[in-house]
Each structure stands twice: as C-alpha cells, then as structure tokens.
Write a protein that holds these residues in place. Structure first.
Motif, PDB file in Angstrom:
ATOM      1  N   ALA A   1       2.066   3.170  -3.222  1.00  0.00           N
ATOM      2  CA  ALA A   1       0.863   2.808  -2.468  1.00  0.00           C
ATOM      3  C   ALA A   1       0.968   3.348  -1.047  1.00  0.00           C
ATOM      4  O   ALA A   1       2.047   3.684  -0.566  1.00  0.00           O
ATOM      5  N   LYS A   2      -0.178   3.411  -0.376  1.00  0.00           N
ATOM      6  CA  LYS A   2      -0.240   3.737   1.047  1.00  0.00           C
ATOM      7  C   LYS A   2      -1.462   3.038   1.613  1.00  0.00           C
ATOM      8  O   LYS A   2      -2.349   2.610   0.859  1.00  0.00           O
ATOM      9  N   GLY A   3      -1.519   2.905   2.923  1.00  0.00           N
ATOM     10  CA  GLY A   3      -2.649   2.190   3.486  1.00  0.00           C
ATOM     11  C   GLY A   3      -2.770   2.340   4.982  1.00  0.00           C
ATOM     12  O   GLY A   3      -1.965   3.018   5.630  1.00  0.00           O
ATOM     13  N   VAL A   4      -3.797   1.681   5.530  1.00  0.00           N
ATOM     14  CA  VAL A   4      -4.115   1.781   6.958  1.00  0.00           C
ATOM     15  C   VAL A   4      -4.041   0.420   7.644  1.00  0.00           C
ATOM     16  O   VAL A   4      -4.399   0.297   8.810  1.00  0.00           O
ATOM     17  N   ASP A   5      -3.554  -0.602   6.903  1.00  0.00           N
ATOM     18  CA  ASP A   5      -3.598  -1.983   7.418  1.00  0.00           C
ATOM     19  C   ASP A   5      -2.240  -2.490   7.864  1.00  0.00           C
ATOM     20  O   ASP A   5      -1.978  -3.690   7.859  1.00  0.00           O
ATOM     21  N   GLY A   6      -1.347  -1.589   8.247  1.00  0.00           N
ATOM     22  CA  GLY A   6      -0.098  -1.963   8.895  1.00  0.00           C
ATOM     23  C   GLY A   6       0.859  -2.752   8.031  1.00  0.00           C
ATOM     24  O   GLY A   6       0.841  -2.684   6.800  1.00  0.00           O
TER      25      GLY A   6
END
Length: 513
Positions: free
Chosen positions: A412-417
C-alpha cells in the motif's frame, strides 16, 4: 501480545520524574519484573533508585534480573554542560530463555513509558556499561565526540559520577572474566597498528583482529591495509569472529573531520561455544579499540558497506540533516578505493548487486540472501514518490506476498501520513515501510525519512527466523533514511516517538530538556 502491568505504576512514574529533574539528587532508576513465574513475569515494579551514578546503578544489576533503567548524566563541550539521559535495557546472563523472548515484546512499551533518551544501550555484561563506554556514546550522539583525540573534557563528567572511578586509558584487561581467560597475543604490536590508523602520516585505514582459533580466547592480528572497507571485507569469513577499526573522513562544507568506526563481525557458522563467550569479551575489546565514533555489528556481507557506515557517521555527528539537500556533506572512506557511493539526495537510489540483470523480473538481491520482487518497478516507483516533495504520497509499505515467502510486493501507499501507514499494518504481516515527515526547529522545516520494519506479533515463527538475513538487503533498498525503528505493536509507532528519534539523530534532542 504480552500485556505490561505495574505493581505500582505511580511509584515508577514518580521515580522517572525525579531522575529527569536535574534539581533532584536522584540520577538513576531501575524497573524490573516482580518475579519469574506466573503473573509476576508480566508485572513490573520499581526495583531501586539512587543518586550515586553509574557505579551505584550497576551494583544492582544482577545476572538473574531484567532491568529497565534510566540514568542522568552530563556532557561537557568547552564551558557548556548539557544534561543527557541514558536508557539501559539490562538482560542478565542467567535469564531463562522464555523470559528473554518476552523482553523484545515489552521493549517498545517500556521505552515509551520511560520516555525520551539520548542514547539506548542493551547489555548483559557489566563490561558493556562502563563510564568510558557511556561517555563515548554520549559524545558521539551530541557531536562532541568529533574531538576524538582530545576527549577528556567530555569523559570526566560521566566518570566522576562513579564512586570508584575507572581508568580512562584504553588498555584492555587481560586475565579471567567470568571464568574465561582472555588476552592478546601481541598487545604492543596491535597498539602500534592502531596508532598507524590514527596517524595522518600513514596510508593504513583499516585493521582486523580475530581469535587465534575457534577454541582460543587469544586475539591476534588478522590483517591491515589502505584499501578501505572493500579490502577489509575480503578477510571476513563465515566461520570466524573479527574485531576491527577503520578510518573515514566526513566532509561538511569546507571542513573535514576524521571519524573512526569499530567493526564487530560474527560469522554465521561460528561454533556455539565461541558465540557464547563473545559477550564476556565485549567490554575489554571496546576499551581496547576506543576511541571510536560509531560501531557496526554485522554477520552478513550485505550488512557492511560504505553506505551503511556513512549513514551511521552522519547520524552520530548530527550532520544527517544535510543528506537531502547538501551533496557536499558526504563522508568518505579515508584512502583506498572503497565501495561505490550512492547519492543521498532524496532522489532515486540505485540498489543493484554487482552483475544483477537490468530487467524487472524477480532476481536475487544480495550475495547469499535471496529476495525476489513480484513487481520491482512498482516498489521503486512508490519509494521515489515518497521521496519527492512535489508528490503528495508520503508513505509506502512493502511486504511478502505470502507467509514464508521471499518475494516482496507493494502492499500500500498513501498521502495520509503515519495514521494511514498504521492502518495498513496487521499483526500477521512483516512490513517494510518508508515515511516522509518533517522536523521543525525554530522557523526552519526540514524533510526527514523514517524506515519502519514492522514485525507483526502473529507472523509465522519460521518467517521470523529468516528476517535477520534479509535486513541488510531490504535496508539498502530503502536507503537513505534518517532514522529507523522496529515496532511490533501499534502503540510502539507514534508521532512522539518518531520525532524523538529524529531529534536524537539530528542532534537537536537537547531541546526536549
């Protein structure tokens, strides 16, 4: 998941607060388990506090206890004195095997309970926590250790805490330690070689010692040279133990500082009895090779490289904050060809073993350690996205595609720290993660990268056993990063803990006081 309980939690917290208050005479505390059986093995109690410094603390560390300790000391740079805190995880040599296994589960929780510290030490021998060893580690962390040749001002503060001050010389003890005879075949000759490394007038930049044979406790010279870390590695074998010293230079703008690194090699095929004796000798060998700025313990070739050593040097000196925007701040091997340098500028990092194919098909990652990729390009792209300031992606998680598998995939990857990253971590997986965050000092904001090696509490036992062999290869894939941590529980992964580690690595941890 083991639950930590306290016999009297308030008493433990009050004792820690007293140590942290430099107006209070109490300068150390030990928290231990209430017993070795039943519910007591999960129950912690306040064991002892005192005001007699390190020597008094050590007098209460017995071979049959586990101790979670906090020690207050000071570091002096010229006329400035700074309070420093040392976290010590004492694991007595006679602790039962099952209790030892639980210690790692409790480590994160106890580290958070005791709070921020400038250096952390895990020890099972009194020789590993001497005044000189702690003073050196404190100076390395604060950056005062850069004056490695003239270090008496930094050492005297910690040494003066001891009620019976140890010698500040580097002469190693020779005699019996816990019933084990130990010494050097030619101590005078070895000291002469160490003097060559420390001299700027010779080309010698590394030395290795080993035991005369696997049945002996006598340390002999294995080799020395001027070809840097690559030449040193040619002498490391799977069936021997080596202790060495190598010289590097760190360049910051127009300033060049000499750095010394102690190498501790423990081959994977050494006899079990030799492995058991190593801990007894550790304190004397540390004294013999002192002073040095950082040490590197390794048992696989992929765990020893210029990149790894440079990262440790940067972290110890507090210059790692320059790694993202100042290519001139790269430390380098002093003399010799050394290994290939990789740019630590926050952009793409090449991770290819010599002779590795350029195609994206699964391939071996390092020498004897086989790690495959389900889609290597997807993993590298995700890592690069986290490193780019113009990309909102600030975390990614890589895991194995099945239990007991050696094949990595992008999970997974994300932008929500950090919160988003933690949502991707489960108790039954291993996760290799990269997180982008920032450190704020006054009005200056600096980007920082954190490598997180998540080891779920419910992963297969056989898979847990092979993780150590993958550590170096996977770490290289995610390099560079400023700090790393190995949590097993969600409460061991907090913003507070990460910021504390970042400040310690950057040398800004003095602001927490």
């Amino acid at each position: 998941m083991a639950e930590i309980k306290f016999e009297d939690e308030a008493a433990c917290k009050n004792a820690i607060s007293e140590v942290r208050n430099d107006k209070n005479a109490t300068d150390w505390v030990i928290i231990s388990y209430a017993g070795t059986s039943g519910a007591q093995i999960h129950t912690l109690k306040l064991l002892k506090t005192g005001s007699g410094g390190l020597d008094e603390l050590k007098s209460h560390l017995k071979d049959d206890i586990v101790g979670w300790c906090l020690l207050r000391t000071t570091d002096q740079i010229d006329d400035s004195v700074t309070v420093k805190f040392v976290f010590i995880n004492w694991v007595g040599a006679n602790i039962p095997r099952m209790q030892r296994a639980r210690i790692s589960i409790h480590y994160g929780g106890m580290k958070s309970f005791i709070g921020p510290s400038h250096i952390d030490i895990t020890a099972s021998s009194q020789d590993e926590i001497t005044s000189e060893t702690l003073a050196q580690k404190v100076m390395d962390t604060s950056g005062s250790g850069s004056r490695v040749i003239n270090q008496q001002t930094g050492q005297k503060n910690l040494s003066s805490q001891a009620t019976s001050r140890a010698s500040t010389g580097t002469k190693a003890s020779v005699g019996k330690h816990s019933g084990v005879e130990f010494g050097f075949e030619d101590e005078e000759g070895l000291r002469a070689v160490l003097a060559e490394i420390r001299s700027h007038n010779t080309g010698i930049n590394w030395v290795l010692t080993t035991y005369r044979d696997n049945e002996s406790n006598i340390v002999v010279l294995l080799g020395k040279g001027s070809g840097g870390i690559d030449e040193l590695k040619q002498h490391l074998k799977d069936n021997i133990v080596c202790y060495g010293l190598t010289r590097f230079e760190e360049k910051i703008d127009d300033s060049i500082t000499t750095k010394f690194v102690m190498i501790k090699w423990q081959g994977t095929n050494i006899p079990r009895m030799l492995k058991a004796r190593i801990g007894v000798h550790r304190g004397d060998l540390n004294k013999f090779f002192h002073p040095f700025h950082v040490d590197l313990e390794c048992e696989h070739m992929n765990e020893i490289s210029e990149e790894i050593i440079m990262s440790k040097i940067n972290a110890a000196s507090g210059t790692k904050i320059n790694v993202l925007n100042n290519p001139s701040s790269q430390p380098r091997s002093h003399g010799g060809s050394g290994g290939q340098h990789h740019s630590e500028t926050g952009s793409s990092v090449s991770y290819k073993p010599k002779g590795a194919p350029s195609s994206s098909k699964p391939k071996t990652a390092q020498e004897n350690v086989e790690i495959l990729f389900e889609d290597e390009q997807a993993i590298r792209t995700a890592i690069q996205s986290v490193r780019r300031d113009d990309d909102d992606t600030n975390w990614c998680v890589v895991t194995y595609n099945a239990p007991k598998s050696k094949t990595l995939k992008l999970l997974a990857k994300g932008v929500d720290g950090l919160d988003g990253l933690k949502n991707a971590l489960a108790d039954n997986i291993v996760g290799y993660c990269l997180l982008r965050t920032t450190e704020q000092i006054d009005h200056s904001t600096t980007v920082k990268f954190v490598f997180i090696n998540w080891i779920g509490t419910k992963i297969d036992r056989m898979q847990r056993a092979v993780l150590g062999t993958h550590k170096g290869a996977v770490s290289s894939l995610f390099h560079p990063f400023h700090v790393d941590l190995v949590p097993e529980r969600q409460d061991e992964l907090t913003e507070h803990l990460i910021q504390s580690l970042i400040k310690k690595a950057a040398g800004t941890a003095v602001y927490v006081l």
